[in-house]
Design a protein around this motif. Structure first.
Motif, mmCIF file in Angstrom:
data_model
loop_
_atom_site.group_PDB
_atom_site.id
_atom_site.type_symbol
_atom_site.label_atom_id
_atom_site.label_comp_id
_atom_site.label_asym_id
_atom_site.label_seq_id
_atom_site.Cartn_x
_atom_site.Cartn_y
_atom_site.Cartn_z
ATOM 1 N N PRO A 120 0.801 -1.230 0.000
ATOM 2 C CA PRO A 120 0.000 0.000 0.000
ATOM 3 C C PRO A 120 0.836 1.283 0.000
ATOM 4 O O PRO A 120 0.336 2.351 -0.337
ATOM 5 N N PHE A 121 2.092 1.180 0.335
ATOM 6 C CA PHE A 121 2.944 2.356 0.449
ATOM 7 C C PHE A 121 3.844 2.550 -0.759
ATOM 8 O O PHE A 121 4.602 3.515 -0.821
ATOM 9 N N LEU A 122 3.765 1.641 -1.712
ATOM 10 C CA LEU A 122 4.620 1.689 -2.889
ATOM 11 C C LEU A 122 3.799 1.927 -4.147
ATOM 12 O O LEU A 122 2.601 1.674 -4.185
ATOM 13 N N PRO A 166 10.342 5.522 -7.610
ATOM 14 C CA PRO A 166 10.626 6.449 -8.708
ATOM 15 C C PRO A 166 11.935 7.220 -8.533
ATOM 16 O O PRO A 166 12.594 7.569 -9.500
ATOM 17 N N GLU A 167 12.334 7.459 -7.293
ATOM 18 C CA GLU A 167 13.525 8.241 -7.022
ATOM 19 C C GLU A 167 14.805 7.421 -7.066
ATOM 20 O O GLU A 167 15.896 7.953 -7.018
ATOM 21 N N GLY A 168 14.703 6.103 -7.099
ATOM 22 C CA GLY A 168 15.876 5.232 -7.084
ATOM 23 C C GLY A 168 15.573 3.963 -6.323
ATOM 24 O O GLY A 168 14.433 3.537 -6.235
ATOM 25 N N VAL A 169 16.582 3.373 -5.762
ATOM 26 C CA VAL A 169 16.429 2.144 -4.988
ATOM 27 C C VAL A 169 16.679 2.463 -3.519
ATOM 28 O O VAL A 169 17.669 3.097 -3.178
ATOM 29 N N ILE A 170 15.755 2.045 -2.668
ATOM 30 C CA ILE A 170 15.969 2.199 -1.230
ATOM 31 C C ILE A 170 16.166 0.808 -0.644
ATOM 32 O O ILE A 170 15.591 -0.170 -1.129
ATOM 33 N N GLU A 171 17.029 0.741 0.372
ATOM 34 C CA GLU A 171 17.350 -0.531 0.986
ATOM 35 C C GLU A 171 17.230 -0.439 2.488
ATOM 36 O O GLU A 171 17.452 0.620 3.075
ATOM 37 N N SER A 229 11.080 -8.780 10.013
ATOM 38 C CA SER A 229 10.140 -7.749 10.472
ATOM 39 C C SER A 229 10.853 -6.415 10.676
ATOM 40 O O SER A 229 10.338 -5.360 10.291
ATOM 41 N N ASP A 230 12.040 -6.439 11.269
ATOM 42 C CA ASP A 230 12.792 -5.206 11.507
ATOM 43 C C ASP A 230 13.202 -4.539 10.197
ATOM 44 O O ASP A 230 13.122 -3.315 10.062
ATOM 45 N N ALA A 231 13.628 -5.331 9.218
ATOM 46 C CA ALA A 231 14.001 -4.764 7.913
ATOM 47 C C ALA A 231 12.788 -4.114 7.254
ATOM 48 O O ALA A 231 12.889 -3.040 6.657
ATOM 49 N N LYS A 232 11.627 -4.767 7.372
ATOM 50 C CA LYS A 232 10.399 -4.189 6.813
ATOM 51 C C LYS A 232 10.083 -2.854 7.482
ATOM 52 O O LYS A 232 9.722 -1.880 6.817
ATOM 53 N N LYS A 233 10.232 -2.782 8.792
ATOM 54 C CA LYS A 233 9.956 -1.537 9.522
ATOM 55 C C LYS A 233 10.889 -0.423 9.076
ATOM 56 O O LYS A 233 10.460 0.728 8.919
ATOM 57 N N VAL A 234 12.155 -0.736 8.862
ATOM 58 C CA VAL A 234 13.115 0.274 8.400
ATOM 59 C C VAL A 234 12.728 0.763 7.010
ATOM 60 O O VAL A 234 12.740 1.970 6.733
ATOM 61 N N LEU A 235 12.364 -0.165 6.128
ATOM 62 C CA LEU A 235 11.960 0.230 4.778
ATOM 63 C C LEU A 235 10.701 1.090 4.810
ATOM 64 O O LEU A 235 10.608 2.102 4.112
ATOM 65 N N LEU A 236 9.733 0.717 5.641
ATOM 66 C CA LEU A 236 8.516 1.523 5.785
ATOM 67 C C LEU A 236 8.838 2.925 6.294
ATOM 68 O O LEU A 236 8.262 3.905 5.830
ATOM 69 N N ILE A 239 10.166 9.764 2.879
ATOM 70 C CA ILE A 239 10.158 10.317 1.520
ATOM 71 C C ILE A 239 8.786 10.882 1.182
ATOM 72 O O ILE A 239 8.658 11.995 0.679
ATOM 73 N N ASN A 240 7.735 10.133 1.480
ATOM 74 C CA ASN A 240 6.376 10.560 1.145
ATOM 75 C C ASN A 240 5.924 11.777 1.943
ATOM 76 O O ASN A 240 5.111 12.564 1.466
ATOM 77 N N ASN A 241 6.412 11.941 3.159
ATOM 78 C CA ASN A 241 5.972 13.035 4.021
ATOM 79 C C ASN A 241 6.833 14.289 3.934
ATOM 80 O O ASN A 241 6.500 15.293 4.559
ATOM 81 N N ALA A 242 7.901 14.243 3.205
ATOM 82 C CA ALA A 242 8.749 15.433 3.071
ATOM 83 C C ALA A 242 7.974 16.487 2.283
ATOM 84 O O ALA A 242 7.590 16.270 1.147
ATOM 85 N N THR A 243 7.705 17.612 2.911
ATOM 86 C CA THR A 243 6.900 18.647 2.267
ATOM 87 C C THR A 243 7.739 19.627 1.464
ATOM 88 O O THR A 243 7.316 20.107 0.433
ATOM 89 N N ASP A 244 8.891 19.918 1.922
ATOM 90 C CA ASP A 244 9.799 20.845 1.257
ATOM 91 C C ASP A 244 10.585 20.066 0.203
ATOM 92 O O ASP A 244 11.150 19.020 0.490
ATOM 93 N N SER A 245 10.649 20.561 -1.038
ATOM 94 C CA SER A 245 11.307 19.806 -2.103
ATOM 95 C C SER A 245 12.794 19.626 -1.836
ATOM 96 O O SER A 245 13.364 18.588 -2.175
ATOM 97 N N ILE A 246 13.444 20.599 -1.216
ATOM 98 C CA ILE A 246 14.869 20.451 -0.881
ATOM 99 C C ILE A 246 15.031 19.380 0.197
ATOM 100 O O ILE A 246 15.907 18.523 0.107
#
Length: 108
Positions: A25-27, A53-58, A71-78, A84-91
């Motif tokens: 749901p987040f991708l 879209p911005e690249g690869v995140i790990e 589970s921990d890796a999933k939490k870090v990725l989330l 990324i999704n909540n960053a309001t300022d483009s910079i």
């Protein structure tokens, strides 16, 4: 989803699919999530990577319990996706994307 590990049991495979499906749901639709599980030593490690879209995140996690590491890796990725999704300022967003993708992609 691509999973790289040898001889997974069905329970582990089902758990991995469940964890990856919780990311969907987040991708962006049809995003490929790769899973690398290293289960050969006492400490297990898991690396999840997703093409965004911005690249690869790990995200990587390790521990004695393989299920907990997944589970921990999933939490870090989330967390990274959420940042990324909540960053309001483009910079600010560009800086977060560069940090998560290790500078491999630049937004245009």
């Amino acid at each position: 989803m691509n999973a790289n590990y040898t001889n997974p049991d069905k329970e582990l495979q089902a758990y991995i699919y469940q964890q990856v499906s919780e990311l969907e749901p987040f991708l962006v639709p049809n995003t490929q999530v790769n899973v690398l599980v290293q289960n050969e030593t006492k400490e297990k490690s898991v690396r999840l990577s997703a093409n965004v879209p911005e690249g690869v995140i790990e995200a990587e996690a390790a521990g004695e319990d393989l299920y907990e590491a997944i589970s921990d890796a999933k939490k870090v990725l989330l967390y990274q996706i959420d940042e990324i999704n909540n960053a309001t300022d483009s910079i600010e967003r560009d800086m977060k994307v560069r940090n998560f993708t290790n500078g491999s992609q630049w937004l245009h």
